[in-house]
Design a protein around this motif. Structure first.
Motif, PDB file in Angstrom:
ATOM      1  N   HIS A  13     100.415  44.842 -18.543  1.00  0.00           N
ATOM      2  CA  HIS A  13     101.419  45.879 -18.335  1.00  0.00           C
ATOM      3  C   HIS A  13     100.933  47.259 -18.777  1.00  0.00           C
ATOM      4  O   HIS A  13     101.524  48.264 -18.419  1.00  0.00           O
ATOM      5  N   SER A  14      99.871  47.296 -19.552  1.00  0.00           N
ATOM      6  CA  SER A  14      99.281  48.563 -19.991  1.00  0.00           C
ATOM      7  C   SER A  14      98.070  48.933 -19.146  1.00  0.00           C
ATOM      8  O   SER A  14      97.311  49.816 -19.497  1.00  0.00           O
ATOM      9  N   ASP A  15      97.884  48.205 -18.038  1.00  0.00           N
ATOM     10  CA  ASP A  15      96.748  48.414 -17.123  1.00  0.00           C
ATOM     11  C   ASP A  15      95.394  48.203 -17.792  1.00  0.00           C
ATOM     12  O   ASP A  15      94.418  48.872 -17.465  1.00  0.00           O
ATOM     13  N   LEU A  40      93.450  46.599 -26.497  1.00  0.00           N
ATOM     14  CA  LEU A  40      94.760  47.136 -26.853  1.00  0.00           C
ATOM     15  C   LEU A  40      94.642  48.097 -28.029  1.00  0.00           C
ATOM     16  O   LEU A  40      95.308  49.133 -28.069  1.00  0.00           O
ATOM     17  N   ARG A  41      93.797  47.757 -28.984  1.00  0.00           N
ATOM     18  CA  ARG A  41      93.583  48.630 -30.143  1.00  0.00           C
ATOM     19  C   ARG A  41      93.055  49.993 -29.697  1.00  0.00           C
ATOM     20  O   ARG A  41      93.424  51.015 -30.255  1.00  0.00           O
ATOM     21  N   ALA A  42      92.216  50.001 -28.667  1.00  0.00           N
ATOM     22  CA  ALA A  42      91.660  51.260 -28.167  1.00  0.00           C
ATOM     23  C   ALA A  42      92.749  52.168 -27.595  1.00  0.00           C
ATOM     24  O   ALA A  42      92.593  53.392 -27.578  1.00  0.00           O
ATOM     25  N   LEU A  43      93.863  51.593 -27.144  1.00  0.00           N
ATOM     26  CA  LEU A  43      94.969  52.401 -26.629  1.00  0.00           C
ATOM     27  C   LEU A  43      95.725  53.113 -27.743  1.00  0.00           C
ATOM     28  O   LEU A  43      96.298  54.177 -27.526  1.00  0.00           O
ATOM     29  N   ASP A  44      95.757  52.509 -28.917  1.00  0.00           N
ATOM     30  CA  ASP A  44      96.469  53.102 -30.058  1.00  0.00           C
ATOM     31  C   ASP A  44      95.785  52.660 -31.349  1.00  0.00           C
ATOM     32  O   ASP A  44      96.177  51.683 -31.966  1.00  0.00           O
ATOM     33  N   PHE A  50      97.604  45.783 -35.395  1.00  0.00           N
ATOM     34  CA  PHE A  50      96.438  45.157 -34.773  1.00  0.00           C
ATOM     35  C   PHE A  50      95.575  44.437 -35.808  1.00  0.00           C
ATOM     36  O   PHE A  50      95.015  43.386 -35.528  1.00  0.00           O
ATOM     37  N   ASP A  51      95.463  44.987 -37.016  1.00  0.00           N
ATOM     38  CA  ASP A  51      94.712  44.315 -38.085  1.00  0.00           C
ATOM     39  C   ASP A  51      95.353  42.972 -38.430  1.00  0.00           C
ATOM     40  O   ASP A  51      94.679  41.961 -38.570  1.00  0.00           O
ATOM     41  N   TYR A  52      96.667  42.980 -38.555  1.00  0.00           N
ATOM     42  CA  TYR A  52      97.412  41.757 -38.876  1.00  0.00           C
ATOM     43  C   TYR A  52      97.239  40.713 -37.769  1.00  0.00           C
ATOM     44  O   TYR A  52      96.939  39.550 -38.037  1.00  0.00           O
ATOM     45  N   LEU A  53      97.420  41.148 -36.512  1.00  0.00           N
ATOM     46  CA  LEU A  53      97.305  40.217 -35.393  1.00  0.00           C
ATOM     47  C   LEU A  53      95.898  39.655 -35.264  1.00  0.00           C
ATOM     48  O   LEU A  53      95.711  38.474 -34.973  1.00  0.00           O
ATOM     49  N   THR A  98     104.727  49.626 -21.099  1.00  0.00           N
ATOM     50  CA  THR A  98     104.846  50.464 -19.920  1.00  0.00           C
ATOM     51  C   THR A  98     103.471  50.718 -19.337  1.00  0.00           C
ATOM     52  O   THR A  98     102.516  50.959 -20.069  1.00  0.00           O
ATOM     53  N   PRO A  99     103.366  50.676 -18.012  1.00  0.00           N
ATOM     54  CA  PRO A  99     102.074  50.958 -17.383  1.00  0.00           C
ATOM     55  C   PRO A  99     101.686  52.413 -17.595  1.00  0.00           C
ATOM     56  O   PRO A  99     102.540  53.288 -17.615  1.00  0.00           O
TER      57      PRO A  99
END
Length: 106
Positions: A13-15, A40-44, A50-53, A98-99
Motif C-alpha cells: 500500500h506504500s508502493d 519500510l524503515r527507509a520511508l520513515d 521499526f526497531d521493536y518490530l 496510503t499509497p
C-alpha cells in the motif's frame, strides 16, 4: 502468519516493491521480512517502532520470537510472548497505509 503478513501489506500500500523478478537461472518470489522492514524503515527513518518490530519478528541473528514460534523452538508460547505479538499487531493496525502519489485510492 497473519501478523507477519501485515508488513508486506503495508509495503504494498506504500508502493514498496516486495517481489524479486525471475532472472535467467534464478526464480523470482517475495523478499524476506527483513528486506520488507528495511524498505519500510527507509520511508520513515524516525519511526522508533521499526526497531521493536525488527527485534521481535526478524532480528538478523534469527533470535527473534517469530522464528522461535514458526520453527518450533519454543515448547510453549506463553502470556508474555502473546502480549508482545498483540502489542505489535495493535501498533501495525494503526499504521496509516496510503499509497505515495500514485493516484490509487487508499
Amino acid at each position: 502468519p497473519r501478523l507477519e503478513s501485515i508488513l508486506p501489506d503495508i509495503a504494498r500500500h506504500s508502493d514498496v516493491t516486495i517481489a524479486k523478478l525471475a532472472r535467467e537461472g534464478k526464480f523470482g518470489g517475495v523478499v524476506s521480512l527483513n528486506v520488507v522492514l528495511s524498505k519500510l524503515r527507509a520511508l520513515d527513518e524516525t519511526e522508533p517502532w521499526f526497531d521493536y518490530l525488527e527485534a521481535l519478528l526478524c532480528d538478523p541473528l534469527a533470535l527473534n520470537l517469530r522464528n522461535k514460534i514458526a520453527h518450533g523452538l519454543v515448547e510453549f508460547v506463553g502470556r508474555a510472548e502473546a502480549a508482545l505479538l498483540l502489542q505489535a499487531a495493535c501498533h501495525l493496525s494503526l499504521v496509516h497505509r496510503t499509497p505515495k502519489e500514485s493516484g490509487r485510492p487508499a
